[in-house]
Design an enzyme around this catalytic site. Structure first.
Site: not given
Length: 477
Positions: A326-327
């Site tokens: 996700h990041g």
């Protein structure tokens, strides 16, 4: 170009007309229209990254063919690992290089070695995590001899770059999407009607629910140190509905508009906030990503076939990698770790597949237990979302700590307040609508569909007109 923008409202009908009424004679013509539309759509973000998309497409197309044609196992492995390493190399460079450089520098600084990391001044190509995973699954399936390589470059390009799913999914599989783009599509009025309903409902989730909740969630999270317990709880709840409305709204719009072109995409959300435990939640949230990690990471690692230690190890790996996907921030890894902790008791007690059917409530004591299991699962999910939303792990811990230590539950005024308590009524109404529609794809179709459609359009005009948040959260991933 956002799905909820005026430019897209002009773009989509033009593509629809060309697709069905101008270049509708052959499959090749239809695919060419969608390819041109997809490349134009992507170039609207930043035309320079269009070359990266084309290169990634050609890489997996060519290596897929070479894997299939290779005469030796060594040759198959060479082309397979070339594709994997280049794909992950691009993803790692653009998305994670600065994160690792900063983290390594901070580690050295902690030992008294002052360093200044060399960082890349580049923006993250929109959708890179999604189209990279499309290509990876395709190459892996060819290597494992699950599918044959695709020799038609246009068809394969459409599989990778199809604009409804290009920038935020769902993450499609070649086994599902490629067979659909390899045949000529004929217009199906009923499917198109369903697509319109699903698109409109996705728009409701985005501009009415997500963007309205974002007004409050952002105000509370940005000023959490001055907020009391009630406001902090509401901030977590508002963000939970913001990210759900935002991401599932995008998915609904993607699936809905794809039906307009006669193509079915994988369902990505299935009313996850009505889950009775975390395992059920992950079967219903971002389904295409969860199933991707299950099939291409969890099962190859041994899945649940080994002993308890292996099951626990694989569970933590899958959730940590999911968080990292996700990041590039430790908060996402912490979010994945927390969900692994939530999942662990279910795994050890072998109850992780105990809630497979759609939830229902009756007027009995058993339903009371079901209700509280839904409520407790949602509460745990909201606490985990705090880490997802916070800027740092320290901030997330402080945020949650203040919920339990402040103990003030009086209403607080927010400077950018528009709706005050009306937003709570709006969220409750949304929950009721979704609950009553949990056995169908979207709530608009069925009895009184035209009346419900009219009400939805009115809500979009009334609330969406004042929306400050156009961008989708998952575009950054």
């Amino acid at each position: 170009m956002f799905f909820n923008s005026l430019s897209f409202a002009i773009f989509l009908p033009i593509v629809f007309v060309f697709y069905w009424f101008v270049f509708n004679k052959t499959k090749s013509a239809q695919n060419a229209v969608l390819i041109i539309a997809s490349y134009y759509f992507y170039s609207c973000w930043d035309w320079r990254f269009l070359f990266l998309l084309v290169f990634s497409t050609f890489l997996d197309y060519y290596t897929g063919i070479m894997i299939e044609k290779a005469k030796t196992e060594l040759g198959r492995k060479f082309w397979f690992w070339l594709s994997i390493s280049v794909n992950l190399g691009f993803l790692g460079t653009f998305k994670y290089y600065n994160f690792f450089a900063d983290s390594f520098s901070e580690l050295l600084n902690g030992f008294g070695l002052q360093t200044s990391p060399l960082l890349l001044n580049v923006i993250l190509p929109v959708g890179i995590s999604f189209y990279t995973f499309h290509g990876l699954s395709y190459v892996i399936d060819i290597y494992l001899k699950r599918i044959k390589a695709e020799y038609n470059f246009v068809d394969y390009s459409l599989f990778v770059s199809y604009f409804p799913l290009l920038v935020a999914g769902p993450i499609e599989r070649a086994t599902h999407l490629l067979p659909q783009v390899k045949v000529k599509r004929t217009f199906d009025y009923q499917k198109a009607k369903e697509g319109v309903y699903q698109f409109i409902w996705g728009l409701i989730k985005k501009v009415v629910i997500a963007d309205t909740c974002a007004t409050y969630a952002n105000a509370i999270f940005d000023n959490y140190q001055s907020m009391n317990s009630l406001s902090l709880v509401l901030g977590a709840v508002y963000f939970a509905f913001q990210i759900y409305g935002d991401f599932s709204g995008y998915s609904d719009m993607a699936l809905g508009m794809s039906k307009l072109f006669g193509i079915d995409l994988l369902r990505n959300f299935n009313y996850p906030y009505f889950s009775r435990d975390i395992a059920e939640f992950w079967r219903r949230w971002h389904i295409s990503l969860s199933s991707w990690f299950r099939d291409y990471l969890y099962i190859p690692l041994g899945g649940s076939s080994g002993g308890t230690a292996m099951k626990v190890r694989n569970t933590f790996i899958i959730f940590l990698v999911s968080g990292f996907w996700h990041g590039a921030n430790w908060t996402f890894i912490a979010w994945g770790f927390i969900n692994a902790l939530y999942f662990l008791p279910l795994l050890l007690l072998k109850t992780n597949r105990s809630n497979m059917e759609t939830v229902s409530l009756q007027r009995d004591w058993a339903s009371v237990k079901v209700f509280f299991s839904i409520l407790s699962t949602f509460t745990l999910t909201c606490l985990a979302w705090v880490f997802f939303r916070a800027k740092s792990i320290t901030e997330a811990v402080d945020y949650i700590g203040r919920i339990f230590t402040n103990r003030s539950f009086v209403s607080q005024y927010l400077q950018n307040e528009r709706y005050n308590y009306e937003i709570i009524i709006l969220v409750v109404a949304f929950i009721v609508v979704e609950w009553n529609s949990r056995k169908q794809i979207e709530p608009i179709s069925g009895k009184y569909s035209y009346l419900k459609l009219t009400l939805c359009l009115a809500a979009i005009v009334a609330l969406g007109t004042y929306s400050d948040y156009k961008e989708f959260i998952y575009f950054q991933f």
